[in-house]
Design a protein around this motif. Sequence first.
Motif, PDB file in Angstrom:
ATOM      1  N   TYR A  18       0.876  -1.171   0.000  1.00  0.00           N
ATOM      2  CA  TYR A  18       0.000   0.000   0.000  1.00  0.00           C
ATOM      3  C   TYR A  18       0.915   1.224   0.000  1.00  0.00           C
ATOM      4  N   TYR A  19       0.689   2.153  -0.919  1.00  0.00           N
ATOM      5  CA  TYR A  19       1.583   3.307  -1.004  1.00  0.00           C
ATOM      6  C   TYR A  19       0.891   4.465  -1.708  1.00  0.00           C
ATOM      7  N   LEU A  20       1.383   5.679  -1.441  1.00  0.00           N
ATOM      8  CA  LEU A  20       0.900   6.884  -2.101  1.00  0.00           C
ATOM      9  C   LEU A  20       1.738   7.141  -3.344  1.00  0.00           C
ATOM     10  N   SER A  21       1.086   7.599  -4.415  1.00  0.00           N
ATOM     11  CA  SER A  21       1.825   7.835  -5.647  1.00  0.00           C
ATOM     12  C   SER A  21       1.128   8.908  -6.458  1.00  0.00           C
ATOM     13  N   GLY A  22       1.902   9.865  -6.993  1.00  0.00           N
ATOM     14  CA  GLY A  22       1.261  10.920  -7.763  1.00  0.00           C
ATOM     15  C   GLY A  22       2.228  11.774  -8.556  1.00  0.00           C
ATOM     16  N   GLY A  23       1.670  12.769  -9.242  1.00  0.00           N
ATOM     17  CA  GLY A  23       2.469  13.674 -10.052  1.00  0.00           C
ATOM     18  C   GLY A  23       3.074  12.984 -11.267  1.00  0.00           C
ATOM     19  N   ALA A  24       3.998  13.668 -11.916  1.00  0.00           N
ATOM     20  CA  ALA A  24       4.639  13.123 -13.112  1.00  0.00           C
ATOM     21  C   ALA A  24       5.504  11.907 -12.805  1.00  0.00           C
ATOM     22  N   THR A  25       6.024  11.837 -11.576  1.00  0.00           N
ATOM     23  CA  THR A  25       6.899  10.724 -11.214  1.00  0.00           C
ATOM     24  C   THR A  25       6.135   9.508 -10.693  1.00  0.00           C
ATOM     25  N   GLY A  26       4.853   9.673 -10.379  1.00  0.00           N
ATOM     26  CA  GLY A  26       4.071   8.566  -9.849  1.00  0.00           C
ATOM     27  C   GLY A  26       4.013   7.353 -10.766  1.00  0.00           C
ATOM     28  N   PRO A  27       3.689   7.540 -12.067  1.00  0.00           N
ATOM     29  CA  PRO A  27       3.657   6.382 -12.961  1.00  0.00           C
ATOM     30  C   PRO A  27       5.001   5.655 -13.053  1.00  0.00           C
ATOM     31  N   ALA A  28       6.095   6.401 -12.928  1.00  0.00           N
ATOM     32  CA  ALA A  28       7.420   5.753 -12.966  1.00  0.00           C
ATOM     33  C   ALA A  28       7.588   4.833 -11.755  1.00  0.00           C
ATOM     34  N   LEU A  29       7.148   5.286 -10.590  1.00  0.00           N
ATOM     35  CA  LEU A  29       7.217   4.430  -9.398  1.00  0.00           C
ATOM     36  C   LEU A  29       6.341   3.194  -9.582  1.00  0.00           C
ATOM     37  N   ASP A  30       5.117   3.389 -10.086  1.00  0.00           N
ATOM     38  CA  ASP A  30       4.213   2.262 -10.304  1.00  0.00           C
ATOM     39  C   ASP A  30       4.862   1.228 -11.226  1.00  0.00           C
ATOM     40  N   GLY A  31       5.503   1.707 -12.286  1.00  0.00           N
ATOM     41  CA  GLY A  31       6.148   0.810 -13.229  1.00  0.00           C
ATOM     42  C   GLY A  31       7.305   0.047 -12.616  1.00  0.00           C
ATOM     43  N   LEU A  32       8.082   0.706 -11.763  1.00  0.00           N
ATOM     44  CA  LEU A  32       9.198   0.037 -11.106  1.00  0.00           C
ATOM     45  C   LEU A  32       8.702  -1.037 -10.149  1.00  0.00           C
ATOM     46  N   ILE A  33       7.605  -0.752  -9.452  1.00  0.00           N
ATOM     47  CA  ILE A  33       7.026  -1.757  -8.550  1.00  0.00           C
ATOM     48  C   ILE A  33       6.562  -2.978  -9.350  1.00  0.00           C
ATOM     49  N   ASP A  34       5.974  -2.728 -10.521  1.00  0.00           N
ATOM     50  CA  ASP A  34       5.535  -3.834 -11.374  1.00  0.00           C
ATOM     51  C   ASP A  34       6.725  -4.649 -11.881  1.00  0.00           C
ATOM     52  N   LEU A  35       7.831  -3.988 -12.181  1.00  0.00           N
ATOM     53  CA  LEU A  35       9.027  -4.706 -12.634  1.00  0.00           C
ATOM     54  C   LEU A  35       9.542  -5.661 -11.556  1.00  0.00           C
ATOM     55  N   HIS A  36       9.337  -5.285 -10.293  1.00  0.00           N
ATOM     56  CA  HIS A  36       9.745  -6.151  -9.191  1.00  0.00           C
ATOM     57  C   HIS A  36       8.671  -7.170  -8.828  1.00  0.00           C
ATOM     58  N   GLN A  37       7.601  -7.190  -9.625  1.00  0.00           N
ATOM     59  CA  GLN A  37       6.525  -8.181  -9.492  1.00  0.00           C
ATOM     60  C   GLN A  37       5.916  -8.186  -8.085  1.00  0.00           C
ATOM     61  N   LEU A  38       5.686  -6.973  -7.579  1.00  0.00           N
ATOM     62  CA  LEU A  38       5.052  -6.825  -6.277  1.00  0.00           C
ATOM     63  C   LEU A  38       3.563  -6.542  -6.454  1.00  0.00           C
ATOM     64  N   VAL A  39       2.739  -7.172  -5.633  1.00  0.00           N
ATOM     65  CA  VAL A  39       1.306  -6.892  -5.635  1.00  0.00           C
ATOM     66  C   VAL A  39       1.113  -5.522  -4.993  1.00  0.00           C
ATOM     67  N   ARG A  40       0.309  -4.662  -5.592  1.00  0.00           N
ATOM     68  CA  ARG A  40       0.257  -3.286  -5.093  1.00  0.00           C
ATOM     69  C   ARG A  40      -1.150  -2.719  -5.035  1.00  0.00           C
ATOM     70  N   THR A  41      -1.356  -1.833  -4.075  1.00  0.00           N
ATOM     71  CA  THR A  41      -2.547  -0.999  -3.996  1.00  0.00           C
ATOM     72  C   THR A  41      -2.061   0.443  -3.928  1.00  0.00           C
ATOM     73  N   ARG A  42      -2.275   1.177  -5.009  1.00  0.00           N
ATOM     74  CA  ARG A  42      -1.812   2.561  -5.125  1.00  0.00           C
ATOM     75  C   ARG A  42      -2.898   3.494  -4.636  1.00  0.00           C
ATOM     76  N   ILE A  43      -2.524   4.418  -3.746  1.00  0.00           N
ATOM     77  CA  ILE A  43      -3.444   5.473  -3.313  1.00  0.00           C
ATOM     78  C   ILE A  43      -3.023   6.746  -4.055  1.00  0.00           C
ATOM     79  N   PRO A  44      -3.841   7.251  -4.979  1.00  0.00           N
ATOM     80  CA  PRO A  44      -3.426   8.397  -5.795  1.00  0.00           C
ATOM     81  C   PRO A  44      -3.380   9.695  -4.990  1.00  0.00           C
ATOM     82  N   ILE A  45      -2.366  10.492  -5.275  1.00  0.00           N
ATOM     83  CA  ILE A  45      -2.224  11.819  -4.678  1.00  0.00           C
ATOM     84  C   ILE A  45      -1.887  12.810  -5.789  1.00  0.00           C
ATOM     85  N   ALA A  46      -2.053  14.091  -5.511  1.00  0.00           N
ATOM     86  CA  ALA A  46      -1.770  15.114  -6.516  1.00  0.00           C
ATOM     87  C   ALA A  46      -0.276  15.404  -6.607  1.00  0.00           C
ATOM     88  N   GLY A  47       0.421  15.416  -5.480  1.00  0.00           N
ATOM     89  CA  GLY A  47       1.831  15.776  -5.448  1.00  0.00           C
ATOM     90  C   GLY A  47       2.723  14.721  -6.077  1.00  0.00           C
TER      91      GLY A  47
END
Length: 309
Positions: A58-87
């Motif tokens: 479970y993690y917060l993710s947002g802004g222009a860099t948020g999708p990059a973090l999401d993609g890196l988590i997917d590369l590590h094959q981790l199950v994730r629940t993203r909580i969207p934020i504006a920042g």
Amino acid sequence: MKSIATLTMNPTIDVSYDIARMQHTHKMRTDNEWYAPGGGGINVARVFVRLGGNARCYYLSGGATGPALDGLIDLHQLVRTRIPIAGPTRVASAVFEQESGKEYRFVPRGPKIAEHEWRDCLERLGAADCGTMVMSGSLPPGVPSDFYARVTELLRPRGIELVLDSSGTGLAHGIDAGSLLLVKPSQGELQAYVGRTLDTPDAIGKEAMRIVETGKARLVAVTMGHKGAVLARAEGPVFLPALKIEAASAVGAGDSFVAGMVYALHAGKSETEAFRFGVASGTAAVLRAGAGLAHPVDIEDLLQQLQPL
């Protein structure tokens, strides 16, 4: 083995580089550029899964860099629940200077979180399906200092065990909420919590035991860097000296410690065996520069070198 979930309120994109020598003003060309998803709970999940367990992030993710973090988590094959934020998700850098063998770390504070965003996070956590929730890392600006205590009060009635690794008022409120399975402060963080200097394993053990004896945590593991670690439990405190190694990095050592100790507890190991596994995991994380964290082969090798308890 029951699955765990991890909570990362202030995640990072961890970037690491090697350079020949640090110089001000001059453009410095780097080698070995590497990117990884980071932040306390995400790091814990990476190591826990690497050891063979199952974890949801479970993690917060947002802004222009948020999708990059999401993609890196997917590369590590981790199950994730993203909580969207504006920042924007923060980007942290670790630079290894080859000439000196020293590592320099640059870590932003993180984005400001709006009230509706952290309340959305609490709502998502209320539906968490896990045996243990690991709350790890700093609280970003805008999140109330008692947030980890709120998570504890939300999940404890459901029988979910809570693990806490944070600092400052977030750590203090989380400890005071009570009934934690494990809390892992560093020596400096425990000193800040109790308000005085603790310069010996005995002094650390006594203060850690107060947390255990008052029912705030079943286990308190206090890491002391190159001096070792102390474990407080119902039977009393134990001290484990650190192994003499050449440390190349400090990134993720505490997170690897938590992942290793929680993994061993879930595998049915005794409290002292799990503590030894945690120390070996934390030590394994510092063997290589960058944000690679602990690897099982290194953990097993170091485990054989640690003294028995």
